[in-house]
Write a protein that holds these residues in place. Structure first.
Motif, mmCIF file in Angstrom:
data_model
loop_
_atom_site.group_PDB
_atom_site.id
_atom_site.type_symbol
_atom_site.label_atom_id
_atom_site.label_comp_id
_atom_site.label_asym_id
_atom_site.label_seq_id
_atom_site.Cartn_x
_atom_site.Cartn_y
_atom_site.Cartn_z
ATOM 1 N N ARG A 175 -3.244 5.510 3.223
ATOM 2 C CA ARG A 175 -2.552 4.622 2.282
ATOM 3 C C ARG A 175 -3.574 3.836 1.454
ATOM 4 N NH1 ARG A 175 1.226 0.802 5.106
ATOM 5 N NH2 ARG A 175 -0.524 0.629 6.551
ATOM 6 N N TYR A 176 -3.194 3.543 0.219
ATOM 7 C CA TYR A 176 -4.108 2.891 -0.729
ATOM 8 C C TYR A 176 -3.463 1.656 -1.320
ATOM 9 C CZ TYR A 176 -6.359 7.397 -0.269
ATOM 10 O OH TYR A 176 -6.953 8.512 0.248
ATOM 11 N N ARG A 177 -4.313 0.685 -1.650
ATOM 12 C CA ARG A 177 -3.775 -0.515 -2.309
ATOM 13 C C ARG A 177 -4.731 -0.984 -3.408
ATOM 14 N NH1 ARG A 177 -4.646 -4.954 2.435
ATOM 15 N NH2 ARG A 177 -6.925 -5.030 2.365
ATOM 16 N N PHE A 178 -4.180 -1.758 -4.310
ATOM 17 C CA PHE A 178 -4.975 -2.396 -5.364
ATOM 18 C C PHE A 178 -5.809 -3.505 -4.728
ATOM 19 C CE2 PHE A 178 -5.311 -5.824 -8.608
ATOM 20 C CZ PHE A 178 -6.097 -5.142 -9.530
ATOM 21 N N ILE A 193 -7.051 8.488 -7.768
ATOM 22 C CA ILE A 193 -7.303 7.552 -6.665
ATOM 23 C C ILE A 193 -8.787 7.588 -6.268
ATOM 24 C CG2 ILE A 193 -6.975 7.340 -4.153
ATOM 25 C CD1 ILE A 193 -4.864 5.848 -5.555
ATOM 26 N N ASP A 194 -9.373 8.786 -6.254
ATOM 27 C CA ASP A 194 -10.797 8.897 -5.918
ATOM 28 C C ASP A 194 -11.645 8.148 -6.939
ATOM 29 O OD1 ASP A 194 -10.211 10.340 -3.696
ATOM 30 O OD2 ASP A 194 -10.693 12.305 -4.570
ATOM 31 N N GLU A 195 -11.295 8.318 -8.202
ATOM 32 C CA GLU A 195 -12.069 7.651 -9.260
ATOM 33 C C GLU A 195 -11.919 6.130 -9.156
ATOM 34 O OE1 GLU A 195 -12.773 8.085 -14.115
ATOM 35 O OE2 GLU A 195 -10.848 8.658 -13.246
ATOM 36 N N LEU A 196 -10.679 5.663 -8.953
ATOM 37 C CA LEU A 196 -10.432 4.215 -8.865
ATOM 38 C C LEU A 196 -11.092 3.629 -7.611
ATOM 39 C CD1 LEU A 196 -6.674 4.083 -9.998
ATOM 40 C CD2 LEU A 196 -8.646 3.165 -11.246
ATOM 41 N N SER A 197 -11.125 4.393 -6.517
ATOM 42 C CA SER A 197 -11.765 3.915 -5.290
ATOM 43 C C SER A 197 -13.270 3.795 -5.493
ATOM 44 C CB SER A 197 -11.488 4.872 -4.124
ATOM 45 O OG SER A 197 -10.107 4.982 -3.904
ATOM 46 N N ALA A 198 -13.847 4.802 -6.165
ATOM 47 C CA ALA A 198 -15.288 4.774 -6.410
ATOM 48 C C ALA A 198 -15.652 3.574 -7.275
ATOM 49 C CB ALA A 198 -15.727 6.079 -7.093
ATOM 50 N N MET A 199 -14.784 3.237 -8.214
ATOM 51 C CA MET A 199 -15.043 2.083 -9.080
ATOM 52 C C MET A 199 -14.875 0.763 -8.336
ATOM 53 S SD MET A 199 -13.292 2.677 -12.767
ATOM 54 C CE MET A 199 -13.881 3.892 -13.933
ATOM 55 N N GLY A 200 -13.986 0.736 -7.367
ATOM 56 C CA GLY A 200 -13.761 -0.507 -6.627
ATOM 57 C C GLY A 200 -12.423 -1.162 -6.922
ATOM 58 N N TRP A 201 -11.557 -0.515 -7.713
ATOM 59 C CA TRP A 201 -10.246 -1.102 -8.015
ATOM 60 C C TRP A 201 -9.232 -0.877 -6.899
ATOM 61 C CZ3 TRP A 201 -9.784 -4.719 -11.338
ATOM 62 C CH2 TRP A 201 -10.476 -4.707 -12.544
ATOM 63 N N ALA A 242 0.851 -1.191 0.000
ATOM 64 C CA ALA A 242 0.000 0.000 0.000
ATOM 65 C C ALA A 242 0.888 1.242 0.000
ATOM 66 C CB ALA A 242 -0.909 -0.007 1.232
ATOM 67 N N ALA A 243 0.397 2.318 -0.621
ATOM 68 C CA ALA A 243 1.229 3.520 -0.760
ATOM 69 C C ALA A 243 0.411 4.765 -0.447
ATOM 70 C CB ALA A 243 1.797 3.605 -2.176
ATOM 71 N N THR A 244 1.091 5.805 0.039
ATOM 72 C CA THR A 244 0.436 7.092 0.294
ATOM 73 C C THR A 244 0.322 7.873 -1.009
ATOM 74 O OG1 THR A 244 2.536 8.201 0.672
ATOM 75 C CG2 THR A 244 1.474 7.192 2.595
ATOM 76 N N GLU A 298 -8.573 0.507 -2.658
ATOM 77 C CA GLU A 298 -9.203 0.805 -1.376
ATOM 78 C C GLU A 298 -8.185 1.417 -0.422
ATOM 79 O OE1 GLU A 298 -10.642 -2.796 0.389
ATOM 80 O OE2 GLU A 298 -8.662 -3.747 0.386
ATOM 81 N N GLU A 299 -8.728 2.225 0.476
ATOM 82 C CA GLU A 299 -7.880 2.778 1.525
ATOM 83 C C GLU A 299 -7.717 1.714 2.585
ATOM 84 O OE1 GLU A 299 -9.399 6.414 3.153
ATOM 85 O OE2 GLU A 299 -7.965 6.354 4.829
ATOM 86 N N ILE A 300 -6.538 1.563 3.133
ATOM 87 C CA ILE A 300 -6.386 0.570 4.206
ATOM 88 C C ILE A 300 -6.248 1.295 5.532
ATOM 89 C CG2 ILE A 300 -5.346 -1.177 2.706
ATOM 90 C CD1 ILE A 300 -2.656 -0.461 4.165
ATOM 91 N N PRO A 301 -6.742 0.645 6.595
ATOM 92 C CA PRO A 301 -6.693 1.293 7.904
ATOM 93 C C PRO A 301 -5.247 1.504 8.338
ATOM 94 C CG PRO A 301 -7.618 -0.945 8.043
ATOM 95 C CD PRO A 301 -7.308 -0.693 6.626
ATOM 96 N N PRO A 302 -4.977 2.591 9.080
ATOM 97 C CA PRO A 302 -3.611 2.822 9.546
ATOM 98 C C PRO A 302 -3.172 1.698 10.474
ATOM 99 C CG PRO A 302 -5.150 4.372 10.551
ATOM 100 C CD PRO A 302 -5.928 3.594 9.533
#
Lengths: 395, 395
Positions: free
Chosen positions: A74-77, A49-57, A28-30, A59-63
């Motif tokens: 942080r976000y991951r595929f 990132i907002d667009e990809l998150s809305a699509m579902g590709w 996961a990366a910032t 997700e933000e991971i909990p700290p």
């Protein structure tokens, strides 16, 4: 080439693909780290990132727990957004492996097969292996996005097995079509040595090499070629068949090891070569003679490939890769006599799983092409792709 | 990847490259025809043509005389905007050819050489051949944009000849650097068999084929490979050297033809093989035996290449291509015995000019990369490119 107007959405897609590529198979990366790695501005990265998150590709991971202060998001595929299956259909075995969209293996099954089994029996065994593999993960056929299959023989671009010396039932058989009726998703069929070569460049000792000669050595001998970073099929999908060159003697090459004088009577034939290789490792002169004869043949076909292609690395894979310590030194000394430039020589670390892992990597390539290639249609959410109109799949 | 903003000029450049690509090496075309072929709108095509004309890459040509009514304007690429030179430096000859930016040959020279000539003599002969070739067209060295050189031996990516069996003076020699001092422009050096293979795909019998095995057969035997449409060099630029495989017997292959019992005493050695091939064509059984022995060897190396790569076409080129009618039938019958899929087999039509034409095509590729590649800097007018900082050229 598209006309000049209306191409900002196209640029946004290219930026999204860059971000996806950076996140695939990685930690996961910032946002800042992603902006650094992609060369995009931070606002552009955020937008993507907002667009990809809305699509579902994505997700933000909990700290991480126990972090002090306010940690950066942080976000991951979302590799778990879909599932792939790899199948290795050999003369003597059927392997299945289930993986996520990053190629991480979630479950595996293996069962023996008989080279002369009738077609229906072999198909039934394939279905059993696949179902058991899905069952291990609590999934069903409908969860599969793509199934990729490696098998022995000459496989054309449409997934038809033209001929196979090892599986008599595979003869001018539309295997892709047959398996397309078994699975409710796209099925891809390719030669097993080629898929194993692909696995070596994606996750094995040839990782990231652009020019690779993969020696698929065991009961049968074959090669798979990666040229300029891509699987080389040839004009009629018949590339890699140096086994047919009489001067190399590959067709009966393993017989030197199977029939050496030290193999005890009554040993199952599938264990004979391994017995000879182990005895050679232990210093038995008769076994070492047999290994030398085998290495002579192995070196002729390998030298032909090295002299023609000048690869960065030659990988010894397949069943005999467990004896790479015995086989590589005599292969190396023979190649050094004739090759103008010696490539790196390595034993595969993927062992018997090389084909099934290569099948998974091939399925990933297919999905990347569908979803994430620069010339793919507009970016879309992660949903199992419709079966191609090329395949006869009833879905 | 560039950020999203400010990319309309980038799109305009891509459109310009599409138009240039359509015009290169083709007949003059009207705006409507260009719009049709490129998929661009007519206004976009007009805009691009105006820009390219202002720069000097494109010109309007006068209407054919006697045309009725008002003919549509037609445009063509200004191939005469610059000049290239191809050089073929063999053990026994030096060839030079001057061409325009479309690769049309404007002048040629050829002079004999001696394999054992000292380096200074060979360099002087090269300069003479080049100067005479320029003189034929009333041009001078300063008119040259790029010089590409094909020579015998192992040539690395920096144009250094690592070794050459045919030219003793070529041994660990920075030939690109040496010739860079002779010409006031960028000089490129590459293996001659590879350049000949390139010429076959650009203007020969393998035109537009993606996978080609080129047999460079004459006093020496070599191969050049085109894989997936590109010259294959290998990881260390040592690809194509199947001549080193002892089992193929290529190193002394031509001796079968040179030393056949029917060759008259006193015939110059360079004419011996041709004498044997001609006698075989006329039905002499001794000559036919010699051809059969030669074909056995030729077929082993060729079969290795065909089995590994599964090319669309195998081209028999080099000095012996004039005897393709004698050599191809025995080669074909031997390949048919072992190959899983037979490629097309053809004799080269480029004859002794294959290397020098390939050198010109290689120079064109280089210029296309500088001026017209999608990742080239912004489009610029046709001016002789500055010598690369890589080369030691004093310009």
């Amino acid at each position: 080439m598209p006309p000049m107007g209306g191409d900002l959405s196209r640029l946004r897609q290219l930026n999204a693909l860059t971000v996806i590529k950076t996140l695939r198979g990685a930690e996961a990366a910032t946002l800042s780290a992603l902006a650094d790695r992609t060369g995009l501005s931070r606002p552009s990265t955020k937008e993507v990132i907002d667009e990809l998150s809305a699509m579902g590709w994505v997700e933000e991971i909990p700290p991480a727990s126990g972090t002090m202060g306010r940690p950066a998001r942080r976000y991951r595929f979302r590799a778990d957004g879909g599932h792939l299956m790899g199948l290795d259909i050999g003369a003597y075995h059927i392997r299945a492996a289930l993986a996520d969209l990053d190629g991480n293996v979630l479950a595996e099954t293996r069962r023996p097969a008989h080279p002369d089994a009738p077609l229906e029996d072999r198909l039934a065994a394939i279905e059993q292996a696949a179902a058991a593999c899905l069952g291990l993960s609590g999934l069903t056929m409908t969860d599969l996005w793509t199934v990729a299959v490696g098998t022995t023989g000459l496989v054309n671009a449409e997934g038809r097995v033209i001929m196979s010396a090892s599986i008599p039932a595979w003869r001018d058989l539309d295997l892709e079509g047959l398996l397309g009726k078994m699975f409710p998703c796209r099925v891809l069929v390719e030669n097993d040595s080629r898929l194993a070569a692909l696995a070596e460049t994606r996750r094995g000792v040839a990782r990231d090499a652009r020019d690779v000669v993969f020696l698929h050595i065991g009961r049968r001998m074959g090669t798979g070629l990666i040229i300029d970073g891509r699987l080389h099929r040839g004009f009629g999908a018949a590339a890699g068949e140096i086994v047919m060159l009489p001067e190399a003697g590959w067709r009966d090459g393993p017989e030197d090891l199977n029939n050496s004088a030290i193999v005890p009577e009554g040993l199952p034939p599938e264990d004979a070569a391994g017995f000879t290789l182990a005895a050679a490792r232990d210093g038995d002169p008769t076994a070492q003679d047999a290994v030398a004869r085998f290495a002579d043949k192995l070196a002729i076909g390998t030298a032909a490939a090295v002299l023609l292609l000048d690869p960065e690395i030659v990988v010894l894979g397949g069943g005999f890769s467990r004896s790479a310590d015995v086989l590589l030194p005599p292969l190396r000394s023979r190649l050094e006599r004739v090759c103008l430039r010696m490539p790196k020589l390595s034993g595969s670390m993927l062992g018997d799983e090389c084909v099934v892992l290569g099948a998974i990597d091939y399925a990933i390539e297919h999905l990347d092409q569908l979803f994430f290639a620069p010339d793919a249609p507009a970016l879309r959410p992660p949903v199992r792709p419709a079966t191609s109109s090329m395949g006869p799949n009833p879905a």
